[in-house]
Design a protein around this motif. Structure first.
Motif, mmCIF file in Angstrom:
data_model
loop_
_atom_site.group_PDB
_atom_site.id
_atom_site.type_symbol
_atom_site.label_atom_id
_atom_site.label_comp_id
_atom_site.label_asym_id
_atom_site.label_seq_id
_atom_site.Cartn_x
_atom_site.Cartn_y
_atom_site.Cartn_z
ATOM 1 N N GLY A 267 0.842 -1.204 0.000
ATOM 2 C CA GLY A 267 0.000 0.000 0.000
ATOM 3 C C GLY A 267 0.872 1.248 0.000
ATOM 4 N N ASN A 268 1.904 1.254 0.844
ATOM 5 C CA ASN A 268 2.824 2.397 0.893
ATOM 6 C C ASN A 268 3.541 2.574 -0.432
ATOM 7 O OD1 ASN A 268 2.276 3.102 3.484
ATOM 8 N ND2 ASN A 268 4.083 2.143 4.385
ATOM 9 N N ALA A 269 4.065 1.444 -0.966
ATOM 10 C CA ALA A 269 4.822 1.520 -2.230
ATOM 11 C C ALA A 269 3.930 2.122 -3.319
ATOM 12 C CB ALA A 269 5.308 0.128 -2.622
ATOM 13 N N LEU A 270 2.693 1.676 -3.347
ATOM 14 C CA LEU A 270 1.755 2.169 -4.359
ATOM 15 C C LEU A 270 1.464 3.659 -4.157
ATOM 16 C CD1 LEU A 270 0.942 -0.426 -5.836
ATOM 17 C CD2 LEU A 270 -1.405 -0.002 -5.126
ATOM 18 N N ARG A 271 1.326 4.020 -2.879
ATOM 19 C CA ARG A 271 0.979 5.414 -2.574
ATOM 20 C C ARG A 271 2.117 6.361 -2.921
ATOM 21 N NH1 ARG A 271 -0.552 6.111 3.370
ATOM 22 N NH2 ARG A 271 -1.694 4.216 2.930
ATOM 23 N N TYR A 272 3.368 5.905 -2.707
ATOM 24 C CA TYR A 272 4.489 6.827 -2.885
ATOM 25 C C TYR A 272 5.263 6.596 -4.187
ATOM 26 C CZ TYR A 272 3.271 7.598 1.958
ATOM 27 O OH TYR A 272 2.567 7.883 3.111
ATOM 28 N N ILE A 294 10.337 -3.527 -3.243
ATOM 29 C CA ILE A 294 11.281 -2.541 -3.790
ATOM 30 C C ILE A 294 10.510 -1.606 -4.717
ATOM 31 C CG2 ILE A 294 13.435 -2.279 -5.112
ATOM 32 C CD1 ILE A 294 13.768 -5.415 -4.447
ATOM 33 N N ASP A 295 10.552 -0.298 -4.434
ATOM 34 C CA ASP A 295 9.825 0.610 -5.326
ATOM 35 C C ASP A 295 10.760 1.666 -5.906
ATOM 36 O OD1 ASP A 295 9.898 3.076 -3.770
ATOM 37 O OD2 ASP A 295 8.498 2.128 -2.378
ATOM 38 N N THR A 296 10.292 2.321 -6.957
ATOM 39 C CA THR A 296 11.076 3.397 -7.573
ATOM 40 C C THR A 296 10.348 4.716 -7.316
ATOM 41 O OG1 THR A 296 9.896 3.039 -9.624
ATOM 42 C CG2 THR A 296 11.994 1.904 -9.397
ATOM 43 N N PHE A 312 3.189 7.231 14.240
ATOM 44 C CA PHE A 312 2.763 8.584 13.854
ATOM 45 C C PHE A 312 3.814 9.350 13.048
ATOM 46 C CE2 PHE A 312 0.281 7.953 17.876
ATOM 47 C CZ PHE A 312 -0.944 7.796 17.258
ATOM 48 N N TRP A 313 4.958 8.684 12.747
ATOM 49 C CA TRP A 313 5.942 9.427 11.954
ATOM 50 C C TRP A 313 5.521 9.415 10.484
ATOM 51 C CZ3 TRP A 313 8.884 8.845 7.697
ATOM 52 C CH2 TRP A 313 9.741 9.912 7.424
ATOM 53 N N ARG A 314 5.528 10.590 9.875
ATOM 54 C CA ARG A 314 5.283 10.708 8.433
ATOM 55 C C ARG A 314 6.260 11.726 7.893
ATOM 56 N NH1 ARG A 314 -0.275 12.867 8.311
ATOM 57 N NH2 ARG A 314 0.058 13.150 10.523
ATOM 58 N N SER A 315 6.716 11.528 6.665
ATOM 59 C CA SER A 315 7.647 12.520 6.107
ATOM 60 C C SER A 315 6.860 13.807 5.844
ATOM 61 C CB SER A 315 8.256 11.993 4.818
ATOM 62 O OG SER A 315 7.261 11.966 3.823
ATOM 63 N N GLU A 316 7.632 14.915 5.727
ATOM 64 C CA GLU A 316 6.946 16.197 5.480
ATOM 65 C C GLU A 316 6.069 16.108 4.242
ATOM 66 O OE1 GLU A 316 10.221 18.913 5.300
ATOM 67 O OE2 GLU A 316 10.787 18.201 7.302
ATOM 68 N N ARG A 317 6.615 15.381 3.224
ATOM 69 C CA ARG A 317 5.884 15.276 1.976
ATOM 70 C C ARG A 317 4.532 14.591 2.185
ATOM 71 N NH1 ARG A 317 10.104 13.256 -2.348
ATOM 72 N NH2 ARG A 317 9.043 13.705 -4.293
ATOM 73 N N SER A 318 4.557 13.501 2.961
ATOM 74 C CA SER A 318 3.271 12.793 3.114
ATOM 75 C C SER A 318 2.344 13.494 4.104
ATOM 76 C CB SER A 318 3.460 11.324 3.466
ATOM 77 O OG SER A 318 4.481 11.143 4.379
ATOM 78 N N ARG A 319 2.925 14.328 4.996
ATOM 79 C CA ARG A 319 2.071 15.123 5.880
ATOM 80 C C ARG A 319 1.271 16.125 5.066
ATOM 81 N NH1 ARG A 319 2.614 15.081 11.352
ATOM 82 N NH2 ARG A 319 4.186 13.594 11.945
ATOM 83 N N GLY A 325 -1.631 9.655 5.261
ATOM 84 C CA GLY A 325 -1.666 8.439 6.095
ATOM 85 C C GLY A 325 -1.669 8.813 7.565
ATOM 86 N N THR A 326 -1.636 7.778 8.391
ATOM 87 C CA THR A 326 -1.660 8.030 9.832
ATOM 88 C C THR A 326 -0.278 7.842 10.454
ATOM 89 O OG1 THR A 326 -2.223 5.725 10.191
ATOM 90 C CG2 THR A 326 -4.051 7.282 10.101
ATOM 91 N N GLY A 327 0.635 7.245 9.679
ATOM 92 C CA GLY A 327 1.975 7.024 10.237
ATOM 93 C C GLY A 327 2.012 5.882 11.238
ATOM 94 N N ILE A 328 1.029 4.990 11.144
ATOM 95 C CA ILE A 328 0.984 3.890 12.127
ATOM 96 C C ILE A 328 1.302 2.549 11.470
ATOM 97 C CG2 ILE A 328 -0.549 2.609 13.704
ATOM 98 C CD1 ILE A 328 -1.933 5.158 14.331
ATOM 99 N N GLY A 329 1.019 2.457 10.150
ATOM 100 C CA GLY A 329 1.162 1.180 9.442
ATOM 101 C C GLY A 329 2.515 0.518 9.652
ATOM 102 N N LEU A 330 3.600 1.286 9.516
ATOM 103 C CA LEU A 330 4.927 0.678 9.637
ATOM 104 C C LEU A 330 5.239 0.287 11.082
ATOM 105 C CD1 LEU A 330 7.104 2.748 7.139
ATOM 106 C CD2 LEU A 330 6.420 0.364 6.949
ATOM 107 N N ALA A 331 4.688 1.061 12.037
ATOM 108 C CA ALA A 331 4.896 0.700 13.458
ATOM 109 C C ALA A 331 4.228 -0.651 13.729
ATOM 110 C CB ALA A 331 4.322 1.772 14.368
#
Ligand code: ADP
Length: 363
Positions: A267-272, A294-296, A312-319, A325-331
């Motif tokens: 989901g993340n790879a697709l989103r970003y 692995i994404d490009t 809850f961490w998200r990069s500035e770009r995704s904020r 996102g919520t920044g919880i998926g990877l946690a």
């Protein structure tokens, strides 16, 4: 049943043992000493001493001396052993009283309270177990506090946005339009996702998620996931492919949890990832199987990499993305991999792409 303190019980048991010992000694002494003394007198008479006149007196004196000695030793024995028993009982009971005080402090919220070591083996074991339990509880409490803190912080933004729009709409400073309502709907969707993700995260962190480990063939699972995600791809979007041999070794894992991790990573790879490719690669290495996504895509800054698995961490770009996102998926993924005995890693380069990989133990 009457409740006697441990100290009194120890004291009584010592005194009873001592009394039984002393009384046995006295009885045996009383029975045998006069006979032995008489035997001794007879031997003296045999050697030619004439004791006939003082014999009776000697025996009487011996008995009275013996009785006085016995009473004295009884008195001294009781006093000395009573005192000693008091000291010993105190040494055993003192650490227990201290433990009780510390557990009370702990129950009242002083989570830093720890029981000191004891020189009594069993008490020391109890102290170690208590301290272990105390640090686990302290950890859980710390995580709970952090989670509540982070959560309130995260809830504030969408709530402020909703409040601002709703107040503007109510007093007429904002004109209602389909875009405004879409924005409101997007923020409520984000709130709903946040609530769902936090619930999952708190379950995973507290260890309440049932993990059903079993020998698992990943190939069909990965294939069906790739199929499901391919359906979501736009025509000019990235391509999605699976790179692995069909006869993969079995892993020890929970299929549902592996799917949850993969859905998050894909989901993340697709989103970003706007264009290029997303590759799922699987290989085995010693006693582990590695699965990489692995994404490009737009990648992650090197300085941000240590935080990607923090909740809850998200990069500035995704904020900046709305609803984002919520920044919880990877946690959650991090915790799920850990619970299955694996590890998860990330490598990424800004504007080049990212690789998220995790391992699972071979069955
Ligand atoms: P969410 O995606 O819901 O925000 P995650 O915990 O899954 O939460 O991801 C945290 C952050 O990590 C994302 O907000 C994003 O900034 C970054 N991230 C995750 N995966 C990727 C990726 N494949 N490419 C670039 N950035 C990513």
């Amino acid at each position: 049943m009457s409740k006697l303190s441990l100290r009194s019980r120890l004291l009584f048991s010592h005194i009873i043992v001592m009394l039984v010992g002393l009384i046995t000694l006295l009885i045996v002494g009383r029975l045998f000493s006069p006979q032995l003394f008489e035997l001794h007198l007879k031997r003296l008479e045999g050697r030619g001493f004439d004791l006939s006149e003082i014999r009776h007196d000697l025996i009487w004196k011996f008995e009275s001396a013996w009785s006085r000695g016995a009473w004295l030793s009884l008195l001294m024995g009781v006093t000395v052993s009573g005192g000693l028993s008091y000291v010993v009982a105190r040494r055993v009971v003192q650490p227990l009283i201290q433990m009780e005080k510390i557990t009370q402090q702990f129950a009242q919220g002083n989570l830093k309270a720890r029981v000191p070591e004891s020189e009594i083996l069993e008490l020391n074991r109890l102290a170690i177990s208590f301290n272990r339990m105390a640090s686990n509880l302290e950890d859980v409490e710390q995580r709970r506090r952090e989670l509540v803190g982070d959560l309130t912080h995260e809830l504030r933004t969408p709530l402020t946005i909703l409040e601002g729009y709703l107040e503007g709409l109510a007093d007429g400073t904002i004109e209602s339009s389909p875009e405004i309502f879409q924005r409101l709907a997007a923020e409520t969707t984000r709130l709903r996702r946040l609530v769902h993700d936090v619930q999952e995260l708190s379950k995973a962190e507290a260890g309440y998620l049932p993990i059903n480990i079993q020998p698992l063939d990943l190939y069909p699972l990965l294939q069906s996931l790739i199929q499901r995600f391919s359906d979501q791809l736009l025509e000019d979007g990235p391509v999605l492919r699976l790179e692995c041999l069909p006869n993969l070794p079995l892993v020890s894992a929970d299929p549902e949890r592996v799917e949850q991790i993969m859905v998050n990573l894909l989901g993340n790879a697709l989103r970003y990832t706007v264009k290029g490719s997303i590759t799922v690669k699987v290989w085995s290495e010693s006693a582990k199987l590695w699965i990489a996504v692995i994404d490009t895509g737009h990648g992650i800054k090197a300085k941000d990499l240590p935080f990607v698995f923090d909740r809850f961490w998200r990069s500035e770009r995704s904020r900046a993305r709305s609803p984002g996102g919520t920044g919880i998926g990877l946690a959650i993924s991090h915790r799920l991999v850990e619970l299955q005995g694996g590890e998860i890693q990330v490598e990424s380069e800004l504007d080049k792409g990212s690789t998220f990989r995790f391992s699972l133990p071979l069955a």
